[in-house]
Write a protein that holds these residues in place. Structure first.
Motif, PDB file in Angstrom:
ATOM      1  N   ASN A  74     157.182  35.297  80.285  1.00 19.43           N
ATOM      2  CA  ASN A  74     157.234  36.398  79.331  1.00 19.43           C
ATOM      3  C   ASN A  74     157.378  35.841  77.920  1.00 19.43           C
ATOM      4  O   ASN A  74     158.414  35.254  77.586  1.00 19.43           O
ATOM      5  N   SER A 134     156.668  47.675  68.507  1.00 17.67           N
ATOM      6  CA  SER A 134     156.351  46.586  67.580  1.00 17.67           C
ATOM      7  C   SER A 134     157.160  45.330  67.876  1.00 17.67           C
ATOM      8  O   SER A 134     156.774  44.228  67.484  1.00 17.67           O
ATOM      9  N   ARG A 180     150.808  46.852  79.759  1.00 17.13           N
ATOM     10  CA  ARG A 180     149.426  46.388  79.653  1.00 17.13           C
ATOM     11  C   ARG A 180     149.357  45.067  78.893  1.00 17.13           C
ATOM     12  O   ARG A 180     148.584  44.166  79.248  1.00 17.13           O
ATOM     13  N   ALA A 181     150.168  44.939  77.847  1.00 18.38           N
ATOM     14  CA  ALA A 181     150.171  43.693  77.072  1.00 18.38           C
ATOM     15  C   ALA A 181     150.645  42.521  77.933  1.00 18.38           C
ATOM     16  O   ALA A 181     150.098  41.414  77.848  1.00 18.38           O
ATOM     17  N   HIS A 182     151.655  42.762  78.768  1.00 16.68           N
ATOM     18  CA  HIS A 182     152.127  41.701  79.666  1.00 16.68           C
ATOM     19  C   HIS A 182     151.042  41.321  80.678  1.00 16.68           C
ATOM     20  O   HIS A 182     150.824  40.132  80.951  1.00 16.68           O
ATOM     21  N   ASP A 194     147.810  41.680  80.339  1.00 20.43           N
ATOM     22  CA  ASP A 194     146.736  40.966  79.629  1.00 20.43           C
ATOM     23  C   ASP A 194     147.129  39.513  79.358  1.00 20.43           C
ATOM     24  O   ASP A 194     146.313  38.594  79.494  1.00 20.43           O
ATOM     25  N   GLU A 195     148.383  39.319  78.966  1.00 18.29           N
ATOM     26  CA  GLU A 195     148.874  37.960  78.751  1.00 18.29           C
ATOM     27  C   GLU A 195     148.883  37.179  80.077  1.00 18.29           C
ATOM     28  O   GLU A 195     148.562  35.981  80.103  1.00 18.29           O
ATOM     29  N   ASP A 236     157.984  37.246  75.107  1.00 19.51           N
ATOM     30  CA  ASP A 236     159.113  37.825  74.363  1.00 19.51           C
ATOM     31  C   ASP A 236     160.398  37.074  74.694  1.00 19.51           C
ATOM     32  O   ASP A 236     161.154  36.663  73.803  1.00 19.51           O
ATOM     33  N   MET A 294     156.609  43.804  74.034  1.00 19.49           N
ATOM     34  CA  MET A 294     155.328  44.032  74.690  1.00 19.49           C
ATOM     35  C   MET A 294     155.448  45.123  75.750  1.00 19.49           C
ATOM     36  O   MET A 294     156.458  45.224  76.442  1.00 19.49           O
ATOM     37  N   GLY A 352     155.424  49.921  75.195  1.00 16.94           N
ATOM     38  CA  GLY A 352     155.924  48.854  74.334  1.00 16.94           C
ATOM     39  C   GLY A 352     156.132  49.333  72.916  1.00 16.94           C
ATOM     40  O   GLY A 352     156.002  50.519  72.603  1.00 16.94           O
TER      41      GLY A 352
END
Length: 568
Positions: free
Chosen positions: A167, A202, A208-210, A212-213, A169, A205, A200
């Motif tokens: 992760n 600002s 979806r962002a996780h 995608d990563e 973050d 995450m 998520g």
């Protein structure tokens, strides 16, 4: 005197003067203003969640609808596909809904379907949600196409032969601490602890962002699969016996329906998108939920969860939605040995897990395994004694520390509980996970051998590596250290050691701190508190100056590094 305002169809807050007079007295003018409830300036409106839906090809997805305020008469709401767009996307259920003066605030479900086709396009279509006199809401529906995508094999152990998702973050916070780079690339759980966490922000995450990563990390690690872990953690009346981790949803406030439509449905829709099928997605299902129904129904919030069936129904709904996705693996939380290790809890817990699983669409197959010690501190192994050890003719189970518990550590409990679960009907292939993120208990306080005392209490206290004041203490424990690093198949019946609780994230605030996440103040996180009957009226052993649960706690992270066992 009572004034009345007739129902009308305009959008104006009309005014009228009413003269109050009595013989011989001066009259008084009263200005009455109508509080209009017709559509204008944020009055009555349609509340649709979410307004963007991914519909797996050959399957369905949902969104919910309710009204923003109580109407004076029944309101009909229609959902219809707009002309144009992908005709394979249709409204399969809930095309016509009725809201009354009593159910207006209860979200109702509209189900969309995407027909199986042969193209490889993620088609789109707009679904219009409308009601006479109200502003329509457009829902953007996107087909998650599955043509050209091979369904993944659902393996027995999603951790075996796989790398773990890191992760970004958490990794950045860990790496910023002195010495933190030594563990910053270890896989940790991603907590979906409220509805807003899905999208998520600002500073954090979203799901979806996780994912995608995770795709990027998977592409960079060669042929090895990648496992990403999400904690599904938002039941209404969540963590009913611990205020520090209470959540945003309440059973009495339509919480179960919101859990289904605003939380689980969007999570399942995202996880089910075709681009993520190559990932192994582990779902850690509802920490501390079902175990609370075994031991804590004397607490009002837990009693409500049991009486209404909200915990069981919510867990079953999550299992149904997530098990339907071939590359998702469900692990249900089963507390820890210091909670369920007594016969009075051990058997009833296994029976509750079994009956809950039987009530799902796939039955026992909806559960891939169970997880123990999540966000807790119970030692993986007590190397210098077991529950069968005797001291001067006395069993160590008689000691104040074990208090007649049948298990002295987490590994022995995990293996025994797995055997009991299989006897209740679960597959012989189920695996256990143990969260070892904070149960290392290294440092100078760790015993180097068994005590020589012939007093059973002294022997246990001097021999145990778990240095908590009481096994019931769970919040930001002083003296704790990082435990075994995550790895697959470490012991018989254990799928993996995992770090589901990210080290350095607080268990709860040591004082009341206002927040918008529904997280309360639990005195078990207060280092000055002298305890209650659940921790033997002992001091809490909690670190001071802690932030709310989930927030970064630098002092705790540095302590965990210093006391890591095995050492870094």
């Amino acid at each position: 005197m009572t004034l009345a305002a007739a129902q009308d169809s305009d959008t104006t807050n009309g005014t009228r003067t009413v003269n109050v007079a009595a013989s011989g007295l001066a009259s008084v003018a009263v200005t009455a203003t109508e509080a209009d409830d017709d559509t204008s300036s944020g009055t009555q409106s349609l509340v649709v969640t979410p307004t963007s839906v991914s519909v797996p090809e050959g399957s369905t997805a949902t969104y919910s609808v309710r009204l923003s305020r109580q109407p004076t008469a029944s309101v009909s709401v229609a959902s219809a596909a707009a002309s144009g767009g992908d005709a394979d996307i249709t409204v399969s259920a809930g095309s016509s809904l009725t809201f009354t003066t009593s159910n207006w605030n209860t979200a109702q479900t509209v189900r969309l379907a995407a027909a199986q086709d042969s193209d490889q396009t993620n088609g789109t279509r707009t679904i219009n949600v409308s009601s006479s006199g109200l502003t329509s809401v457009a829902v953007a529906a996107t087909e998650a196409d599955d043509d050209g995508v091979t369904n993944p094999t659902h393996v027995d152990n999603p951790y075996a032969g796989a790398d773990g998702y890191v992760n970004p973050d958490w990794s950045a916070k860990a790496a910023a601490e002195p010495g933190g780079s030594a563990v910053a690339n270890i896989s940790t759980g991603v907590w979906m602890d409220r509805i807003a966490a899905i999208a998520g922000s600002s500073s954090a995450m979203g799901m979806r962002a996780h994912l995608d990563e995770a795709l990027e990390q998977d592409a960079a690690n060669g042929s090895r699969p990648l496992t990403i872990q999400f904690v599904i953690y938002n039941l209404p009346n969540r963590d009913c016996s611990a205020l520090a981790s209470n959540g945003e949803l309440k059973i009495a406030e339509n919480g179960l329906n919101r859990y289904k439509t605003e939380y689980i449905d969007p999570i399942a829709a995202i996880m089910g998108e075709s681009q993520y099928r190559g990932l192994r997605i582990v779902a850690i299902v509802e920490i501390d939920s079902l175990p609370n129904l075994v031991t804590n129904t004397g607490i009002a919030a837990c009693a409500e969860a049991q009486r209404t069936g909200a915990y069981v129904e919510g867990v079953q709904y999550a299992l149904n939605k997530l098990h339907a996705i071939p590359n998702v693996y469900n692990y249900v939380d089963a507390a820890h040995h210091g909670w369920l290790g007594w016969d009075s809890n051990f058997g009833p817990a296994a029976q509750l897990f079994a009956s809950t699983a039987r009530g799902t669409t796939a039955g026992m197959a909806s559960v891939d395994g169970f997880i123990l010690n999540t966000a807790n501190y119970s030692a993986l192994r007590e190397p210098y004694f077991s529950a069968s050890t005797t001291v001067n003719g006395q069993s160590v189970r008689q000691s104040d520390w074990l208090d007649w518990n049948f298990y002295a550590d987490e590994l022995s409990f995990a293996q025994a509980f797995r055997t009991r679960l299989i006897s209740e009907g679960f597959s012989s292939n189920i695996g256990m996970l143990i969260d070892t993120s904070r149960n290392g208990w290294g440092g100078s306080a760790r015993p180097s051998g068994p005590s020589t005392s012939t007093n059973v209490n002294e022997f246990v206290d001097q021999s145990r590596v778990d240095r908590r004041i009481h096994a019931g203490n769970w919040c930001n424990q002083s003296g704790a250290g990082l435990g075994e690093r995550p790895r697959a198949n470490p012991e018989t019946g254990i799928d993996a050691y995992v770090w589901i609780k990210p080290p350095g994230e607080s268990d709860g605030s040591s004082r009341l701190i206002d927040n918008d996440q529904g997280k309360g103040f639990d005195r078990m996180c207060d280092p000055t508190y002298e305890g209650n009957d659940r921790n033997g009226n002992s001091a809490t052993g909690a670190l001071p100056d802690a932030p709310i649960s989930g927030a970064w706690f630098s002092a705790q992270f540095r302590q965990l590094l210093a006391n890591a066992y095995p050492a870094l």
